[in-house]
Design an enzyme around this catalytic site. Structure first.
Site, PDB file in Angstrom:
ATOM      1  N   CYS A 192      43.988  35.565  34.740  1.00 14.55           N
ATOM      2  CA  CYS A 192      44.878  36.643  34.279  1.00 14.55           C
ATOM      3  C   CYS A 192      46.176  36.060  33.726  1.00 14.55           C
ATOM      4  CB  CYS A 192      45.162  37.606  35.418  1.00 14.55           C
ATOM      5  SG  CYS A 192      45.604  36.748  36.928  1.00 14.55           S
ATOM      6  N   GLU A 215      46.487  45.238  39.698  1.00 14.23           N
ATOM      7  CA  GLU A 215      46.949  44.069  38.934  1.00 14.23           C
ATOM      8  C   GLU A 215      45.921  43.858  37.845  1.00 14.23           C
ATOM      9  OE1 GLU A 215      49.853  42.779  39.666  1.00 14.23           O
ATOM     10  OE2 GLU A 215      49.953  44.183  41.324  1.00 14.23           O
TER      11      GLU A 215
HETATM   12  P1  NAP Z   1      36.669  44.906  36.108  1.00 15.35           P
HETATM   13  O1  NAP Z   1      35.506  45.008  35.226  1.00 15.35           O
HETATM   14  O2  NAP Z   1      37.789  45.836  35.877  1.00 15.35           O
HETATM   15  O3  NAP Z   1      36.073  45.098  37.598  1.00 15.35           O
HETATM   16  C1  NAP Z   1      36.851  45.009  38.792  1.00 15.35           C
HETATM   17  C2  NAP Z   1      36.222  45.895  39.870  1.00 15.35           C
HETATM   18  O4  NAP Z   1      36.545  47.255  39.588  1.00 15.35           O
HETATM   19  C3  NAP Z   1      34.708  45.858  39.934  1.00 15.35           C
HETATM   20  O5  NAP Z   1      34.315  45.987  41.274  1.00 15.35           O
HETATM   21  C4  NAP Z   1      34.288  47.065  39.127  1.00 15.35           C
HETATM   22  O6  NAP Z   1      33.059  47.605  39.544  1.00 15.35           O
HETATM   23  C5  NAP Z   1      35.384  48.050  39.466  1.00 15.35           C
HETATM   24  N1  NAP Z   1      35.593  49.041  38.404  1.00 15.35           N
HETATM   25  C6  NAP Z   1      35.855  48.779  37.107  1.00 15.35           C
HETATM   26  N2  NAP Z   1      36.037  49.930  36.432  1.00 15.35           N
HETATM   27  C7  NAP Z   1      35.891  50.935  37.335  1.00 15.35           C
HETATM   28  C8  NAP Z   1      35.961  52.346  37.243  1.00 15.35           C
HETATM   29  N3  NAP Z   1      36.197  52.962  36.090  1.00 15.35           N
HETATM   30  N4  NAP Z   1      35.753  53.065  38.363  1.00 15.35           N
HETATM   31  C9  NAP Z   1      35.477  52.451  39.545  1.00 15.35           C
HETATM   32  N5  NAP Z   1      35.392  51.120  39.677  1.00 15.35           N
HETATM   33  C10 NAP Z   1      35.589  50.360  38.593  1.00 15.35           C
HETATM   34  O7  NAP Z   1      37.321  43.450  36.060  1.00 15.35           O
HETATM   35  P2  NAP Z   1      36.631  42.028  36.235  1.00 15.35           P
HETATM   36  O8  NAP Z   1      35.738  41.741  35.138  1.00 15.35           O
HETATM   37  O9  NAP Z   1      36.107  41.952  37.607  1.00 15.35           O
HETATM   38  O10 NAP Z   1      37.885  41.032  36.150  1.00 15.35           O
HETATM   39  C11 NAP Z   1      38.339  40.493  34.924  1.00 15.35           C
HETATM   40  C12 NAP Z   1      39.671  41.121  34.522  1.00 15.35           C
HETATM   41  O11 NAP Z   1      40.566  41.042  35.628  1.00 15.35           O
HETATM   42  C13 NAP Z   1      40.413  40.438  33.385  1.00 15.35           C
HETATM   43  O12 NAP Z   1      40.911  41.409  32.508  1.00 15.35           O
HETATM   44  C14 NAP Z   1      41.584  39.715  34.067  1.00 15.35           C
HETATM   45  O13 NAP Z   1      42.707  39.505  33.265  1.00 15.35           O
HETATM   46  C15 NAP Z   1      41.855  40.612  35.200  1.00 15.35           C
HETATM   47  N6  NAP Z   1      42.469  39.929  36.339  1.00 15.35           N
HETATM   48  C16 NAP Z   1      43.732  40.250  36.694  1.00 15.35           C
HETATM   49  C17 NAP Z   1      44.347  39.595  37.752  1.00 15.35           C
HETATM   50  C18 NAP Z   1      45.733  39.947  38.163  1.00 15.35           C
HETATM   51  O14 NAP Z   1      46.154  39.559  39.219  1.00 15.35           O
HETATM   52  N7  NAP Z   1      46.465  40.678  37.403  1.00 15.35           N
HETATM   53  C19 NAP Z   1      43.664  38.608  38.462  1.00 15.35           C
HETATM   54  C20 NAP Z   1      42.356  38.317  38.072  1.00 15.35           C
HETATM   55  C21 NAP Z   1      41.780  39.001  37.015  1.00 15.35           C
HETATM   56  P3  NAP Z   1      31.721  47.378  38.677  1.00 15.35           P
HETATM   57  O15 NAP Z   1      31.699  45.951  38.267  1.00 15.35           O
HETATM   58  O16 NAP Z   1      30.658  47.758  39.645  1.00 15.35           O
HETATM   59  O17 NAP Z   1      31.826  48.296  37.522  1.00 15.35           O
END
Ligand code: NAP
Length: 529
Positions: free
Chosen positions: A301, A264
């Site tokens: 989000c 998501e």
């Molecule tokens: P994120 O930077 O994508 O990180 C999420 C998790 O995934 C972290 O544990 C991160 O680890 C890991 N990760 C990211 N890229 C990776 C990769 N290439 N390989 C392996 N692991 C990876 O997101 P965030 O900053 O936590 O959250 C903010 C985003 O989430 C916003 O864009 C928001 O819109 C979205 N969001 C969506 C929803 C929904 O339900 N659709 C809900 C809430 C938030 P590391 O930090 O260790 O890199």
């Protein structure tokens, strides 16, 4: 107490050398606890334990799983102040939000407990044999949903509880009968460890197999990559950025045995403001939308990042009024210096695009890690021609697009990437005059809202939190509500299988008294023939 260690099944472990700390954005300083990233061996041990645990966990009754899920909820509540304080210190989010999110997390766990305790969720479907059918006899075939195997869960930074360690993905996977390995989010590792300790306590109290849950620390992407690549992992749940979700989807697809990734991701949640509504209640709408754009510092989000209207006096008045209202709101803290850094960069990139006008930009000095809100506007044609303007700016940002006419409005909606939500603001039946615009919106989103705001996602069975890519990687499923359990199961058929060897859900006697489809009719009756 937070130890900074990993949970490899029921054991705390920190054999690694890579360490990190979480950050308090309100105080602009690091928190004290030192967390140790999981090593390759620890990752391997956690997955092997999960795979072993699956052999028994998948056979555990719905009633026992419900006990486990309810015990997790109880143990989370028992963490009390320590959890709330840790959450606030690692996120900069206020105590009220922490308590609200804890309530949501507990509610989700208890909803899944009720679901699996009742049992009909397995979609038991029975077609009895017709031995004398001509020209060939028909076999007895019975189907139900069975769990996939160990699931890896990645939570998002902006929901340290409800979309994280014991959030919706974990609750749904455990309810389905899948062991879970959480890749802890580095920004709230302490909150994550406390919740992990609650899950482990609940597992021990209710007699769940060791390995049904593990929590692995990581400060970078390597731990997550190794987990997704591990051959014994059978599915992935992810909440976060499009970049992160897409990277994991691609990684999972490249495995020798590809596995599903239910990610998501980001969304800009288009809001269509129709002219009569704008004319009749501009003042009310600007207040509601200024609040929705800045709610949680825009870190949702479902934040309304895109507002669409038809060019004219009503829209101009709305834009000006939104500008005034939004700068009256006090800025608030973002989750982490990295998140505010990304916000500032994405905002600068958006406002530097040709044809963009800044309507309002909070200009007073703000404290470290606080975000200044901003509203911009652009002509429909410019928006259509520039995909950069269609990208999420995660934070208190929204762009108002002034469309020439209904046709251009429809064209713009059709040009958008997949979204979690779409909203229509309309008065006096005017929505009925826009059937093609609304049809175009339905084609792009997972949930459509009438005269409301997209922020706020109710947890209930009819909720769809997902949508066409990139809102999610599989628009057929929701990430919120009990139906999200369907992501972690596969349908499985028994043909002519002896009654006594069938799972209880499919036995003639219907001992669990669940609702089943028997020869195309829903019933709780037993089968007598
Ligand atoms: P994120 O930077 O994508 O990180 C999420 C998790 O995934 C972290 O544990 C991160 O680890 C890991 N990760 C990211 N890229 C990776 C990769 N290439 N390989 C392996 N692991 C990876 O997101 P965030 O900053 O936590 O959250 C903010 C985003 O989430 C916003 O864009 C928001 O819109 C979205 N969001 C969506 C929803 C929904 O339900 N659709 C809900 C809430 C938030 P590391 O930090 O260790 O890199």
């Amino acid at each position: 107490m937070i130890t900074g260690k990993n949970y490899i099944g029921n054991q705390l472990s920190n054999s690694g050398t890579i360490t990190y700390k979480t950050f308090n954005p309100e105080l602009n300083q690091e928190n004290e606890t030192i967390f140790t990233e999981a090593t390759s061996d620890e990752i391997n041990n956690a997955v092997n334990l999960a795979s072993e645990a699956f052999k028994t966990y998948k056979t555990i009754s719905g009633k026992k799983k419900a006990e486990f899920l309810n015990a997790i909820a109880d143990e989370i509540l028992a963490l009390d102040d320590e959890l709330i304080k840790t959450y606030c210190s690692e996120s900069g989010l206020p105590e009220g939000r922490a308590k609200g999110e804890r309530g949501r997390t507990v509610f989700q766990l208890r909803s899944f407990a009720d679901l699996v305790s009742e049992g009909s969720w397995v979609d038991a479907t029975i077609d009895t044999a017709i031995p004398d059918r001509e020209p060939l006899p028909k076999s007895d075939i019975r189907k139900l949903n069975i769990p996939l195997g160990p699931v890896v869960v990645f939570g998002a930074s902006n929901f340290p509880l409800a979309y994280s360690t014991a959030g919706g993905d974990t609750a749904a996977a455990l309810a389905a009968g899948c062991p879970v390995i959480v890749k802890s989010h580095p920004m709230h590792a302490g909150t994550g460890e406390l919740i992990a300790s609650a899950i482990i306590k609940a597992a021990e109290k209710t007699g769940m197999p060791n390995g049904v849950f593990s929590n692995l620390n990581s400060s970078g992407i390597e731990v997550g990559q190794q987990l997704v690549s591990h051959p014994k992992v059978k599915a992935v749940g992810f909440t976060g950025s499009i970049r992160g979700g897409r990277a994991l989807l691609d990684l999972a697809a490249k495995r020798e045995e590809p596995i599903p990734v239910f990610a998501e991701m980001g969304s800009i949640n288009p809001v269509i403001m129709l002219p009569k509504a704008l004319k009749n209640r501009a003042d009310n709408l600007t207040t509601i939308y200024a609040n929705s754009i800045t709610l949680g510092t825009g870190q949702f989000c479902t934040n309304p990042g895109l507002i669409l209207g038809l060019k004219g006096e009503s829209l101009t008045n709305f834009i000006n009024s939104l500008g005034h209202k939004i700068v009256e709101i006090n800025p608030s803290c973002m989750l982490h210096p990295n998140i505010i850094g990304a916000y500032e960069n994405n905002k600068a990139k958006a406002v530097s695009q040709q044809g963009i006008t800044i309507v309002a930009n909070y200009a007073k000095e703000v404290q470290a890690n606080y975000a200044s809100q901003i509203v911009t506007t652009v002509e429909g044609k410019t928006f259509l021609e520039n995909p950069t303007l269609h990208q999420e700016v995660f934070g208190p940002y929204s762009i108002v697009v002034q469309c020439e006419n209904k046709e251009q409005l429809e064209e713009i909606i059709s040009s958008l990437e997949g979204q979690l939500t779409g909203t229509v603001i309309a008065d006096e039946n005017e929505a009925a005059n826009y059937p093609t615009v609304i049809a175009a919106l339905q084609n792009r989103v997972g949930r459509i809202i009438f005269n409301g705001v997209p922020t706020g996602v109710e947890v209930c069975p009819s909720m769809v939190h997902g949508g066409p890519y990139p809102a999610s990687t599989d628009s057929r499923f929701t990430a919120v509500g009990v139906n999200s359990i369907k992501r972690w199961v596969r349908p499985f058929s028994y043909q002519d299988w002896p009654n006594n060897l069938l799972p209880d859900e499919l036995k003639n006697e219907n001992p669990l008294q669940i609702l089943r489809s028997v020869n195309n009719a829903f019933t709780k009756e037993q089968i007598t023939h």
